[in-house]
Design an enzyme around this catalytic site. Structure first.
Site, PDB file in Angstrom:
ATOM      1  CD  GLU A 205      -4.876   6.447  -0.702  1.00  0.00           C
ATOM      2  OE1 GLU A 205      -5.877   6.022  -0.138  1.00  0.00           O
ATOM      3  OE2 GLU A 205      -3.844   6.751   0.621  1.00  0.00           O
ATOM      4  CD  GLU A 206      -2.477   5.378   2.286  1.00  0.00           C
ATOM      5  OE1 GLU A 206      -3.074   5.501   3.268  1.00  0.00           O
ATOM      6  OE2 GLU A 206      -1.509   4.180   2.677  1.00  0.00           O
TER       7      GLU A 206
ATOM      8  CG  ASP B 255      -4.908   2.176  -3.284  1.00  0.00           C
ATOM      9  OD1 ASP B 255      -3.909   1.625  -2.608  1.00  0.00           O
ATOM     10  OD2 ASP B 255      -5.519   2.817  -2.768  1.00  0.00           O
TER      11      ASP B 255
ATOM     12  CG  HIS C 180      -2.521   1.991   6.814  1.00  0.00           C
ATOM     13  ND1 HIS C 180      -3.809   2.403   7.137  1.00  0.00           N
ATOM     14  CD2 HIS C 180      -2.669   2.142   5.154  1.00  0.00           C
ATOM     15  CE1 HIS C 180      -3.989   3.241   5.846  1.00  0.00           C
ATOM     16  NE2 HIS C 180      -3.302   3.200   5.020  1.00  0.00           N
TER      17      HIS C 180
ATOM     18  CG  ASP D 112      -1.523   0.687   1.541  1.00  0.00           C
ATOM     19  OD1 ASP D 112      -2.000   1.876   0.246  1.00  0.00           O
ATOM     20  OD2 ASP D 112      -2.610   1.254   2.822  1.00  0.00           O
TER      21      ASP D 112
END
Length: 500
Positions: free
Chosen positions: A161-162, A190, A289, A127
């Site tokens: 983006e995060e 993504d 994450h 990611d």
């Protein structure tokens, strides 16, 4: 990727009559295989960048800018025109990288995007190193193959983006209404290599009837194109909602058709999905994450399939440019000498235009002169011989021209078609150029250099000559190096005038 958990159904993707792309078998034959080893090599570089920069590649951190620099360097060398767009969020400067492949219809641009940033907790290799690396390798294959699409091709790597789609939103907001309308499709990738993968396609037609409605008109056709590829390799797909979790968000908000692939994040794979795709009834990506989202957190099979699916979508939706239509009025492929003459007032001191068999040159990995013509053996080229170095026979000292013999044009709709490239290094300026013009008259095609590295890559171009119907003209090819330190190379081939 961020936002609420994945909402995905397991209902079949529905065919939409009239919007389906070309049959999978036909388009797949023309689509290159994307070597998964090359994609993994890019992921290894992103991992190394994170390791050397505090363990992440997050917005405002040095690892992110280093990631942009890595991707940009490869694209510049391959012949893309790149733009590093900056924006500010949370008091830090972020960057988007935009890469345009020369040629194609800019009023029908196909854009391919992925976010390049990670969270601060880890290196973000799935990611979204996975989507970023797959898109990068597809872009490089566009250059290696000499693909000349009918639609203009543009790739984007998004920052922040995060933190809420900040980079892609900044990009879309920077566009005029006309520029938004010119993007007739956006593909988003993504997380395409989750270790316990599913194969989800953004639900462009809302056939799953969950969450948000369908994407803008044209999104169903994008979904179907990707579905066609997976059908051709015997892999079932399921829909996932346009839930706003990734960078398609600002594009669909602007009315731009969108689609893409997603292999799952923190959601749990159901027993039905295990039966469909294998794996285990656990998270699609248990390292989502987290610090463990490293180069070990990649499913090679999913990465390989999805990289090939991206290429299939690009080649199918962009479409190959078609040969000139209509009857040929005049042509020159330069395989024989047809009497082009040098200008009597040219000022170039080296690298003048000539009809020649070009020899390849490069400088620090940037291809400055191609060793092949666009077709056949010969082309019009600045300084055909390689010499002792890239700068030995490049264009220097001013202007060089070649003028065609007289061409008598009939009445009717007339089109000039040709292949070209203009290569330069970062010591060039916008005053360096390649132009195609009517001798003593209007400029038909004008291409300017810039202070960046741009590799040679054959590209097609057209110009309308109908205003000169019934006249006798001469075409003039002109290039200029206005700076003493610039490295400039240019070439033209396959000049054809057609009547339709």
């Amino acid at each position: 990727m961020k936002g609420h958990p994945l909402r995905a159904t397991i209902g079949a993707v529905v065919l939409i009559a009239g919007l389906a792309a070309a049959p999978a078998q036909a388009a797949a034959a023309a689509t290159p295989d994307i070597p998964v080893a090359n994609v993994k090599a890019h992921l290894a570089q992103l991992q190394s960048i994170a390791t050397a920069n505090g363990g992440n590649r997050a917005h405002g951190r040095p690892g992110y800018l280093a990631s942009v620099t890595y991707v940009k360097g490869l694209l510049d060398q391959a012949g893309f025109t790149t733009t590093q767009q900056s924006f500010t969020y949370n008091g830090a400067t972020g960057y988007n990288l935009i890469a345009d492949w020369p040629g194609g219809d800019t009023s029908k641009t196909l854009m391919v995007g992925a976010h390049l940033d990670s969270v601060t907790a880890g290196p973000g290799i799935n990611d979204n190193g996975s989507g970023s690396a797959a898109n990068l390798e597809v872009a490089l294959q566009v250059a290696r193959s000499g693909f000349q699409p009918a639609r203009h091709l543009r790739f984007g790597w998004w920052g922040a983006e995060e933190l809420g789609l900040r980079g892609s939103t900044a990009y879309v907001n920077s566009l005029t209404s006309a520029q938004k309308a010119a993007i007739t499709g956006y593909l988003n990738f993504d997380m395409v290599a989750s270790p316990n993968p599913g194969y989800f396609l953004y639900d462009g037609d809302n056939s799953d009837n969950t969450g948000s409605g369908p994407g803008p008109t044209g999104s169903a056709a994008i979904e179907q194109t990707l579905a066609d590829y997976f059908t051709s390799i015997g892999v079932p797909t399921r829909g996932t909602d346009f839930d706003g979790r990734s960078d398609y968000g600002p594009f669909i908000s602007a009315g731009i058709p969108a689609g893409g692939i997603f292999t799952g994040a923190e959601g749990i794979k159901t027993s039905a999905q295990v039966a469909l795709w294998g794996g285990t009834a656990t998270a699609f990506d248990a390292c989502y994450h987290k610090a463990c989202d490293t180069s070990a957190n990649i499913n090679d099979t999913a990465l390989d399939r999805n990289a090939d699916a991206i290429a299939y979508a690009v080649w199918t939706l962009a479409g190959a440019s078609t040969p000139p239509t209509g009857s040929t009025v005049w042509s020159d492929d330069f395989e024989t000498a047809k009497g082009w003459t040098a200008g009597t007032t040219d000022t170039a001191t080296a690298g003048a235009f000539e009809r020649g068999d070009p020899e390849a040159t490069s400088s620090s990995g940037v291809t400055t002169q191609l060793g092949t013509a666009a077709g056949g053996t010969y082309a019009l080229v600045t300084g055909a011989a390689a010499g002792s170095s890239a700068g030995a026979n490049d264009l220097d000292g001013g202007v060089t021209t070649l003028t065609s013999p007289a061409i008598t044009l009939p009445s009717g709709t007339l089109t000039l078609n040709l292949s070209w490239y203009l290569a330069y290094l970062n010591n060039a300026t916008s005053a360096d150029y390649l132009r195609i013009r009517i001798a003593g008259g209007a400029t038909l095609i004008n291409l300017n250099a810039a202070a960046s590295n741009k590799a040679a890559a054959w590209t097609t171009a057209t110009a309308n000559l109908s205003a000169y119907a019934g006249q006798t003209i001469q075409l003039q090819v002109e290039a200029a190096d206005t700076g003493t330190a610039s490295l400039i190379e240019a070439a033209v081939d396959n000049v054809v005038i057609t009547k339709s």
